[in-house]
Design an enzyme around this catalytic site. Sequence first.
Site, PDB file in Angstrom:
ATOM      1  N   GLY A  79      -8.371 -18.318  -5.261  1.00 17.45           N
ATOM      2  CA  GLY A  79      -8.892 -17.030  -4.834  1.00 17.45           C
ATOM      3  C   GLY A  79      -9.571 -17.177  -3.478  1.00 17.45           C
ATOM      4  O   GLY A  79     -10.294 -18.151  -3.249  1.00 17.45           O
ATOM      5  N   ASP A  85       0.806  -1.225   0.000  1.00 21.50           N
ATOM      6  CA  ASP A  85       0.000   0.000   0.000  1.00 21.50           C
ATOM      7  C   ASP A  85       0.839   1.275   0.000  1.00 21.50           C
ATOM      8  O   ASP A  85       0.312   2.377   0.184  1.00 21.50           O
ATOM      9  CB  ASP A  85      -0.993  -0.023   1.168  1.00 21.50           C
ATOM     10  CG  ASP A  85      -2.142  -0.977   0.874  1.00 21.50           C
ATOM     11  OD1 ASP A  85      -2.548  -1.052  -0.296  1.00 21.50           O
ATOM     12  OD2 ASP A  85      -2.622  -1.641   1.800  1.00 21.50           O
ATOM     13  N   ARG A 132     -16.029  -3.396  -2.625  1.00 24.76           N
ATOM     14  CA  ARG A 132     -14.898  -2.489  -2.831  1.00 24.76           C
ATOM     15  C   ARG A 132     -13.857  -3.109  -3.754  1.00 24.76           C
ATOM     16  O   ARG A 132     -13.211  -2.401  -4.518  1.00 24.76           O
ATOM     17  CB  ARG A 132     -14.277  -2.049  -1.508  1.00 24.76           C
ATOM     18  CG  ARG A 132     -13.405  -0.822  -1.714  1.00 24.76           C
ATOM     19  CD  ARG A 132     -13.215   0.038  -0.509  1.00 24.76           C
ATOM     20  NE  ARG A 132     -12.628  -0.641   0.618  1.00 24.76           N
ATOM     21  CZ  ARG A 132     -13.301  -1.023   1.696  1.00 24.76           C
ATOM     22  NH1 ARG A 132     -14.591  -0.794   1.807  1.00 24.76           N
ATOM     23  NH2 ARG A 132     -12.693  -1.635   2.684  1.00 24.76           N
ATOM     24  N   TRP A 150     -12.333  -1.287  -6.829  1.00 32.21           N
ATOM     25  CA  TRP A 150     -10.889  -1.168  -7.125  1.00 32.21           C
ATOM     26  C   TRP A 150     -10.618  -1.689  -8.543  1.00 32.21           C
ATOM     27  O   TRP A 150      -9.741  -1.177  -9.246  1.00 32.21           O
ATOM     28  CB  TRP A 150     -10.040  -1.954  -6.128  1.00 32.21           C
ATOM     29  CG  TRP A 150     -10.003  -1.524  -4.688  1.00 32.21           C
ATOM     30  CD1 TRP A 150     -10.034  -2.350  -3.606  1.00 32.21           C
ATOM     31  CD2 TRP A 150      -9.865  -0.180  -4.146  1.00 32.21           C
ATOM     32  NE1 TRP A 150      -9.949  -1.611  -2.432  1.00 32.21           N
ATOM     33  CE2 TRP A 150      -9.841  -0.286  -2.736  1.00 32.21           C
ATOM     34  CE3 TRP A 150      -9.777   1.091  -4.723  1.00 32.21           C
ATOM     35  CZ2 TRP A 150      -9.723   0.824  -1.888  1.00 32.21           C
ATOM     36  CZ3 TRP A 150      -9.664   2.196  -3.879  1.00 32.21           C
ATOM     37  CH2 TRP A 150      -9.641   2.061  -2.492  1.00 32.21           C
ATOM     38  N   THR A 162     -11.311 -14.718  -0.095  1.00 30.81           N
ATOM     39  CA  THR A 162     -11.652 -13.357   0.327  1.00 30.81           C
ATOM     40  C   THR A 162     -10.958 -13.018   1.642  1.00 30.81           C
ATOM     41  O   THR A 162     -10.494 -13.896   2.363  1.00 30.81           O
ATOM     42  CB  THR A 162     -13.171 -13.153   0.460  1.00 30.81           C
ATOM     43  OG1 THR A 162     -13.430 -11.742   0.427  1.00 30.81           O
ATOM     44  CG2 THR A 162     -13.712 -13.742   1.769  1.00 30.81           C
ATOM     45  N   ASP A 171      -6.840  -4.813  -4.635  1.00 32.19           N
ATOM     46  CA  ASP A 171      -6.590  -3.412  -4.265  1.00 32.19           C
ATOM     47  C   ASP A 171      -5.281  -2.887  -4.860  1.00 32.19           C
ATOM     48  O   ASP A 171      -5.100  -1.688  -5.048  1.00 32.19           O
ATOM     49  CB  ASP A 171      -6.514  -3.252  -2.739  1.00 32.19           C
ATOM     50  CG  ASP A 171      -7.510  -4.093  -1.963  1.00 32.19           C
ATOM     51  OD1 ASP A 171      -7.872  -5.172  -2.455  1.00 32.19           O
ATOM     52  OD2 ASP A 171      -7.900  -3.686  -0.870  1.00 32.19           O
ATOM     53  N   SER A 220     -14.474  -3.293   7.050  1.00 33.39           N
ATOM     54  CA  SER A 220     -14.374  -4.746   6.910  1.00 33.39           C
ATOM     55  C   SER A 220     -15.420  -5.415   7.787  1.00 33.39           C
ATOM     56  O   SER A 220     -15.235  -5.560   9.000  1.00 33.39           O
ATOM     57  CB  SER A 220     -12.973  -5.209   7.318  1.00 33.39           C
ATOM     58  OG  SER A 220     -12.900  -6.612   7.179  1.00 33.39           O
TER      59      SER A 220
HETATM   60  N1  GLY Z   1      -7.320  -1.679   0.683  1.00 36.56           N
HETATM   61  C1  GLY Z   1      -8.061  -2.089   1.797  1.00 36.56           C
HETATM   62  C2  GLY Z   1      -9.516  -1.836   1.672  1.00 36.56           C
HETATM   63  O1  GLY Z   1     -10.023  -1.523   0.625  1.00 36.56           O
HETATM   64  O2  GLY Z   1     -10.184  -1.976   2.673  1.00 36.56           O
END
Ligand code: GLY
Length: 364
Positions: free
Chosen positions: A207, A89, A221, A225, A209, A149, A331
Amino acid sequence: MFDNAIGFSLNKIRKNADDFHDAFLSDESHDYMYNRNTECISWTEGFWPGMLWLAYELTGEDKLKNTAHGLDKILCERVYKKRGVDTHDLGFLYTLSCVAEYKLTGNETAKAAALEAAELLIKRFHEKGQFIQAWGSLEDKDNYRLIIDCFMNLPLLFWASEVTGDRKYADIAKKHFYTASECVIREDFTTYHTFYFDPETGEKVKGVTSQGFSDDSCWARGQAWGIYGTALAYKYIGDKKIIDMFNGITERFMSQLPEDGIPYWDMVFKEGDEPRDTSSASIAVCGMLEMNRHIKNEKNVERCIKIMEALENGYLTDECSNGILKEAMYSRPDGSESECNIWGDYFYVEALVRFNDPDWNMYW
Ligand code: GLY
């Protein structure tokens, strides 16, 4: 367009520039109030200076510029002291702070810190699997994965190649983009949040989550992204195949929205009282508006207007809150409540800036 929403957001940002001139805002609010974040070790600290730079562009007010500059200095120190940099990030962190500052003011210290961040980011690239590892130590086999992301972290690398003339950053960004797009975009253009590789062979594994409802659902999200990430990749790589990816992910996102155009936190939900995620809506708008600069698409612009109207009419905070946009979800699996989050506010303001000036010179 959206003058009231711009005025509303600027008032919040001006007020926060007093209260948070020497600290960042927490990732998410509690009771719609952000707390002071003085640690600066999260993935989110770029968003507050980023919002200040946007507000400075809208107003020309020196106070906003000086506040952003002071916060960027904290991020400069962070990258050299290597505090909380075991993450991909670095793109989110340094694009909206130091790259923005360099683009707007020519500050060489900010440029050097952002290049240092790009240098750290390319060290996270694994030849085995051809991807940038998302989280944690590079030695940790359980972390041998990418996440969707990361599309948003790649512009830092394209920028680094532009300003240094060294292709190594852009080459890694491209390799990661193609690996990630093969893994996380499913055949029906829904998306996986994260994707694991075999650390011994680099083979694709599965994959999974992290913040979505289930491994095979479509985290809102992540999908957003995907929209913005493919738009940015198209800008930097220019490969026409990316247009199909963008269109597929966008159509899938739009087709799964509830009536008012604001997604539930996971797109598995189509109705009912599950929380929304307004941050996904703002991110998707920015992505569609970015792609529209390269390939005109009136239908998408209309969709963006409808989403922005829904956000303004139904999801702005009240006067007491120090946040801008309500009902953003960080989250759900980790227990987050529907609140403000700092990137939701940032992307909402970026979307307003994009409507205000379609030729806006973006930080990404
Ligand atoms: N990049 C972390 C989120 O979207 O929560």
